[in-house]
Write an enzyme that holds these catalytic residues in place. Structure first.
Site, short mmCIF file in Angstrom:
data_model
loop_
_atom_site.label_atom_id
_atom_site.label_comp_id
_atom_site.label_asym_id
_atom_site.label_seq_id
_atom_site.Cartn_x
_atom_site.Cartn_y
_atom_site.Cartn_z
N GLU A 46 14.97 5.51 17.27
CA GLU A 46 15.71 6.77 17.10
C GLU A 46 16.02 7.46 18.43
O GLU A 46 17.18 7.78 18.70
CB GLU A 46 14.93 7.73 16.17
CG GLU A 46 14.74 7.22 14.75
CD GLU A 46 13.44 6.42 14.58
OE1 GLU A 46 13.04 5.74 15.53
OE2 GLU A 46 12.84 6.49 13.50
N CYS A 79 9.40 10.85 16.20
CA CYS A 79 10.86 10.82 16.16
C CYS A 79 11.47 11.97 15.38
O CYS A 79 12.60 12.36 15.64
CB CYS A 79 11.33 9.49 15.55
SG CYS A 79 10.86 8.11 16.59
N SER A 291 -9.56 -23.41 4.07
CA SER A 291 -10.40 -22.22 4.28
C SER A 291 -9.59 -20.94 4.18
O SER A 291 -10.01 -19.97 3.54
CB SER A 291 -11.04 -22.23 5.67
OG SER A 291 -11.95 -23.25 5.78
N1 LIG Z 1 1.26 -32.52 9.17
C1 LIG Z 1 0.81 -31.36 9.57
O1 LIG Z 1 1.42 -30.32 9.37
C2 LIG Z 1 -0.51 -31.31 10.30
C3 LIG Z 1 -0.81 -30.19 11.09
C4 LIG Z 1 -2.06 -30.15 11.73
C5 LIG Z 1 -2.93 -31.20 11.57
N2 LIG Z 1 -2.59 -32.27 10.82
C6 LIG Z 1 -3.54 -33.38 10.63
O2 LIG Z 1 -4.72 -32.88 10.02
C7 LIG Z 1 -5.81 -33.69 10.42
C8 LIG Z 1 -6.96 -32.79 10.85
O3 LIG Z 1 -7.36 -32.00 9.76
P1 LIG Z 1 -8.89 -31.77 9.44
O4 LIG Z 1 -8.97 -31.15 8.12
O5 LIG Z 1 -9.62 -33.04 9.70
O6 LIG Z 1 -9.37 -30.80 10.59
P2 LIG Z 1 -8.90 -29.35 11.09
O7 LIG Z 1 -8.58 -28.50 9.92
O8 LIG Z 1 -7.90 -29.50 12.19
O9 LIG Z 1 -10.25 -28.86 11.79
C9 LIG Z 1 -11.36 -28.62 10.97
C10 LIG Z 1 -12.55 -28.27 11.82
O10 LIG Z 1 -12.38 -26.97 12.39
C11 LIG Z 1 -13.65 -26.38 12.52
N3 LIG Z 1 -13.71 -25.08 11.84
C12 LIG Z 1 -14.32 -23.99 12.34
N4 LIG Z 1 -14.25 -22.97 11.50
C13 LIG Z 1 -13.55 -23.39 10.43
C14 LIG Z 1 -13.17 -22.76 9.22
N5 LIG Z 1 -13.45 -21.47 8.94
N6 LIG Z 1 -12.48 -23.49 8.31
C15 LIG Z 1 -12.16 -24.78 8.55
N7 LIG Z 1 -12.51 -25.44 9.70
C16 LIG Z 1 -13.20 -24.74 10.63
C17 LIG Z 1 -14.65 -27.34 11.88
O11 LIG Z 1 -15.22 -28.15 12.90
P3 LIG Z 1 -16.56 -27.65 13.66
O12 LIG Z 1 -17.58 -27.45 12.59
O13 LIG Z 1 -16.88 -28.69 14.64
O14 LIG Z 1 -16.15 -26.38 14.28
C18 LIG Z 1 -13.79 -28.21 11.01
O15 LIG Z 1 -14.31 -29.50 10.79
C19 LIG Z 1 -5.33 -34.58 11.55
O16 LIG Z 1 -5.15 -35.87 11.05
C20 LIG Z 1 -4.01 -33.97 11.92
O17 LIG Z 1 -3.10 -34.96 12.36
C21 LIG Z 1 -1.41 -32.35 10.18
#
Ligand SMILES: NC(=O)c1ccc[n+]([C@@H]2O[C@H](COP(=O)([O-])OP(=O)(O)OC[C@H]3O[C@@H](n4cnc5c(N)ncnc54)[C@H](OP(=O)(O)O)[C@@H]3O)[C@@H](O)[C@H]2O)c1
Length: 352
Positions: A46, A79, A291
């Site tokens: 504004e 404003c 999550s």
């Molecule tokens: N196509 C797509 O759009 C896309 C995008 C991204 C990823 N991806 C694929 O997804 C796969 C990875 O997924 P993912 O499920 O294995 O792992 P992620 O979701 O990338 O990571 C999960 C990890 O994050 C940590 N974490 C900490 N706080 C958390 C919370 N509140 N909630 C959830 N996780 C938390 C935990 O590890 P800690 O306990 O060690 O902290 C958990 O194991 C890969 O293959 C990747 O290529 C695909």
């Protein structure tokens, strides 16, 4: 009002977490002044429009997509008094300001000063533009968009973790443009370890703040998210940060509580809000998406679907977890857009 909305969009993303606001002053069927809120903490739309109009503001009608503010507990002067002083004849607002210190008071103050003031023109569009601001005020946390690239059978990677690439270059560029419009982008540590993404806007605009959830601080200093591009915050539950932080690579390490599902997402969102993050893009992987969805912390979904079938029971999908017991327990979404992006499909939906 359409012009005010177009001006308001010029403030994206620099004005965040402030609202995006545009103002048009019209007199005798002619635009005599325009303004928009260009950056966080900067002058409002504004006063900018009034300054541009000068004396011509007297007797003009002000069109503004959000109710003008009237409170003084902020960085910039209110404003409403500026509009009154300038002698505008009428104020037309798109929607009311949800801020408890404004919320109808701005319009009432104008009317009290003898200026007819109304709200509710293109109201839905005006509220949609400022959904992040409304979320910040009403829920006290940043606006969360969950984005995933999936095959038609919902997989976001193969069973071996290969996710490069599910969607086309056109869809990926659209994703990069979305990143440039938002304040921060968040992934889980497994995505960093498996894909080693940069999480930048790839030249499509401003790079968002990068955020990694990493309970045990497993991120390698060589990770690209710590090296290439702008700022990074790593959230962890580790107590012994001495010697390991607070700086690791180019990142700031912040400690938050741990819950059953991993790091406490509400605490993470609270900390990001304090850092000035108004909009957050959650970009994977499966566990992190799950999550956020299970905690009811997602406001909008962008799902890019590629005309491919990946299959494999072990291949992750973008929403896993325990799942709904009955259909009525499923999370209901409101579709806002379905569009082809190159050979892929983009589906946008809102959650309540
Ligand atoms: N196509 C797509 O759009 C896309 C995008 C991204 C990823 N991806 C694929 O997804 C796969 C990875 O997924 P993912 O499920 O294995 O792992 P992620 O979701 O990338 O990571 C999960 C990890 O994050 C940590 N974490 C900490 N706080 C958390 C919370 N509140 N909630 C959830 N996780 C938390 C935990 O590890 P800690 O306990 O060690 O902290 C958990 O194991 C890969 O293959 C990747 O290529 C695909």
């Amino acid at each position: 009002m359409r012009r005010a909305l177009a001006l308001a969009r010029r403030g994206r993303p620099a004005a965040s977490p402030n609202p995006f606001v545009g103002c048009v002053l019209v007199k005798g069927g002619r635009v005599v002044g325009e303004g928009w809120h260009a950056r966080f903490g900067g002058p409002h739309a504004e006063p900018m429009a009034l300054a541009r109009a000068g004396k011509a503001a007297r007797g003009a009608t002000a069109y503004v997509n959000l109710e003008p503010c009237c409170h003084t507990k902020k960085k910039t002067p209110p404003c409403v008094p500026a509009l009154v002083r300038a002698g505008v004849r009428r104020v037309v607002a798109g929607c009311l300001d949800p801020h408890p210190l404004v919320s109808g008071r701005g319009l009432r103050a104008l009317r009290k000063a003898g200026i007819p003031a109304t709200a509710g023109v293109l109201e839905e569009e005006c509220e949609r533009l400022n959904r992040p601001f409304f979320t910040l005020i009403r829920k006290g946390r940043p606006y969360v968009i969950l984005k995933a690239a999936a095959s038609l059978d919902g997989r976001i990677a193969t069973a071996c973790g290969d996710a490069k690439w599910i969607t086309s270059p056109e869809a990926r560029s659209e994703g990069h443009r979305l990143r440039a419009r938002l304040d921060a982008i968040l992934v889980g540590i497994e995505t960093v370890l498996k894909d080693d993404p940069k999480l930048t806007a790839h030249g499509e605009g401003r790079d968002p703040l990068r955020v990694v959830l990493d309970t045990r601080l497993r991120i390698p200093p060589s990770a690209r998210v710590l090296r290439d591009g702008g700022r990074t915050v790593v959230f962890t539950a580790r107590e012994d940060l001495r010697g390991r932080g607070p700086r690791r690579g180019a990142a700031v390490v912040r400690r938050v509580r741990r819950t059953k599902a991993g790091l406490d997402l509400r605490e993470v969102l609270g900390a990001l809000g304090e850092m000035g993050v108004g909009t957050l893009l959650v970009e994977g992987g499966a566990r992190v998406h799950t999550s956020f969805l299970e905690a009811g912390l997602v406001d909008e979904i962008w799902l890019f679907l590629a005309p491919k079938l990946i299959g494999g029971a072990a291949a992750p999908t973008f929403f896993e977890g325990r799942g709904a017991r009955r259909m009525r327990d499923a999370i209901a979404l409101g579709l806002t857009e379905v569009r082809r992006v190159g050979p892929d499909l983009l589906i946008r939906a809102l959650l309540d």
